[in-house]
Design a protein around this motif. Sequence first.
Motif, PDB file in Angstrom:
ATOM      1  N   LYS A 124       0.367  -1.329   0.190  1.00  0.00           N
ATOM      2  CA  LYS A 124       0.271   0.387  -0.087  1.00  0.00           C
ATOM      3  C   LYS A 124       0.452   1.461  -0.163  1.00  0.00           C
ATOM      4  O   LYS A 124       0.778   2.163  -0.589  1.00  0.00           O
ATOM      5  N   LEU A 125       1.956   1.265   0.776  1.00  0.00           N
ATOM      6  CA  LEU A 125       3.210   2.104   0.770  1.00  0.00           C
ATOM      7  C   LEU A 125       3.667   2.907  -0.654  1.00  0.00           C
ATOM      8  O   LEU A 125       3.409   3.646  -1.056  1.00  0.00           O
ATOM      9  N   ALA A 126       4.392   1.589  -1.470  1.00  0.00           N
ATOM     10  CA  ALA A 126       4.630   1.460  -2.721  1.00  0.00           C
ATOM     11  C   ALA A 126       3.882   2.171  -3.376  1.00  0.00           C
ATOM     12  O   ALA A 126       4.043   3.118  -3.796  1.00  0.00           O
ATOM     13  N   SER A 127       2.146   1.720  -3.272  1.00  0.00           N
ATOM     14  CA  SER A 127       1.693   2.074  -4.849  1.00  0.00           C
ATOM     15  C   SER A 127       1.526   3.766  -3.730  1.00  0.00           C
ATOM     16  O   SER A 127       1.279   4.560  -5.034  1.00  0.00           O
ATOM     17  N   ASN A 128       1.384   4.178  -3.460  1.00  0.00           N
ATOM     18  CA  ASN A 128       0.877   5.067  -2.552  1.00  0.00           C
ATOM     19  C   ASN A 128       2.592   6.296  -2.968  1.00  0.00           C
ATOM     20  O   ASN A 128       2.126   7.181  -4.003  1.00  0.00           O
ATOM     21  N   SER A 129       3.774   5.838  -2.415  1.00  0.00           N
ATOM     22  CA  SER A 129       4.696   6.189  -3.324  1.00  0.00           C
ATOM     23  C   SER A 129       5.058   6.673  -4.532  1.00  0.00           C
ATOM     24  O   SER A 129       5.701   7.459  -5.026  1.00  0.00           O
ATOM     25  N   LEU A 130       4.621   5.843  -5.995  1.00  0.00           N
ATOM     26  CA  LEU A 130       4.970   6.137  -6.593  1.00  0.00           C
ATOM     27  C   LEU A 130       4.171   7.028  -7.218  1.00  0.00           C
ATOM     28  O   LEU A 130       4.116   7.336  -8.504  1.00  0.00           O
ATOM     29  N   LYS A 131       2.886   7.201  -6.809  1.00  0.00           N
ATOM     30  CA  LYS A 131       2.329   8.241  -7.014  1.00  0.00           C
ATOM     31  C   LYS A 131       2.864  10.100  -7.528  1.00  0.00           C
ATOM     32  O   LYS A 131       2.707  10.307  -8.324  1.00  0.00           O
ATOM     33  N   ASN A 132       4.210   9.536  -6.704  1.00  0.00           N
ATOM     34  CA  ASN A 132       4.964  10.822  -7.230  1.00  0.00           C
ATOM     35  C   ASN A 132       6.087  10.857  -7.788  1.00  0.00           C
ATOM     36  O   ASN A 132       6.910   9.960  -8.178  1.00  0.00           O
ATOM     37  N   ALA A 133       6.097  11.964  -8.640  1.00  0.00           N
ATOM     38  CA  ALA A 133       7.097  11.998  -9.794  1.00  0.00           C
ATOM     39  C   ALA A 133       8.810  11.679  -9.562  1.00  0.00           C
ATOM     40  O   ALA A 133       9.663  10.919 -10.701  1.00  0.00           O
ATOM     41  N   ASN A 134       8.648  11.926  -8.860  1.00  0.00           N
ATOM     42  CA  ASN A 134      10.361  12.464  -8.378  1.00  0.00           C
ATOM     43  C   ASN A 134      10.692  11.055  -7.537  1.00  0.00           C
ATOM     44  O   ASN A 134      11.867  10.063  -7.205  1.00  0.00           O
ATOM     45  N   PHE A 135       9.184  10.022  -7.003  1.00  0.00           N
ATOM     46  CA  PHE A 135       9.896   9.040  -6.050  1.00  0.00           C
ATOM     47  C   PHE A 135      10.062   7.872  -7.499  1.00  0.00           C
ATOM     48  O   PHE A 135      11.380   6.951  -7.816  1.00  0.00           O
ATOM     49  N   ARG A 136       9.113   7.882  -8.159  1.00  0.00           N
ATOM     50  CA  ARG A 136       8.871   7.278  -9.281  1.00  0.00           C
ATOM     51  C   ARG A 136      10.773   7.152 -10.179  1.00  0.00           C
ATOM     52  O   ARG A 136      11.636   6.126 -10.813  1.00  0.00           O
TER      53      ARG A 136
END
Length: 300
Positions: A195-207
């Motif tokens: 769930k955390l990874a899915s949320n984090s991947l919404k951020n372009a810088n994180f991706r």
Amino acid sequence: MITAIKGVRVRRAAAVAVTAGAVLATGALTAAPAQAVATPTIAAKTGFVMNNANGAALYNKGMDTKLPTGSTTKIMTANVVLSQANLNLDAKVTIQKAYSDYIVANTASSARLIVGDKVTVRQLLYGLMLPSGCDAAYALADKFGTGTTRAARVKSFIAKMNSKATALGMTKTHFDSFDGIGSGANYSTAKDLTKLASNSLKNANFRAVVKTKSYTAKTITKTGSIRTMGAWTNTNTLLSSYSGTIGVKTGSGPEAKYCLVFAATRNGKTVVGTVLASTSVTVRAADATKLLNYGFARLG
């Protein structure tokens, strides 16, 4: 006349039978439906995979079992940093001796940051997520925590991590460190970390960070000269071995064993998952590969 018609019917029936047999032989009519794909067996103690588009579970093995998370904790570290209001990724952080001492004291994974160097927040995120630098994690917690002492700032940063976990509905998660080296109260579940990874991947810088295989930082030394750091290599081997991989983060340790939070996109579909407490670096990658294949097969 009647005999001739019967003969035509017989020939047509025979042709249909032959055609049907050929189709069956090639499997064109017998392709297994997606839900009939065999469920894989993994060595990891727990595992979870979901469809990133809607959060639907695709695989579950002990998804709610609380376990140590190792450096997969750093996903939340990055998430909290990237969630800061008015974040300046080019802001510079001076590397303190405390960060270096911490690495030595804990025999921790390191980005090999040099005391006195000025390193940008962006570079620290790469140092955090690729070589899994606990020195980079410490620097970020010190930078983005609040308080008049380093201890107070770190404590407040960890509190932000737990607040974010609550906000994301990670009900079986607790952090007591910024990097996974805690005092026994740093745990999560395969489902919560996914769930955390899915949320984090919404951020372009994180991706951008977590899909990078190698990164070379240029830092500023005490004297103002430019230091070209040794390249940081991503510990996530799936980036090279599994087509479509877009992240996310490895973790390991005496208690955590071998963990991997992973994500891949194929044909416009994204699968996200986690394996916790696998048996080796190689096996955790094999576990994740099995689960990605299964997830995509389930999606069709």
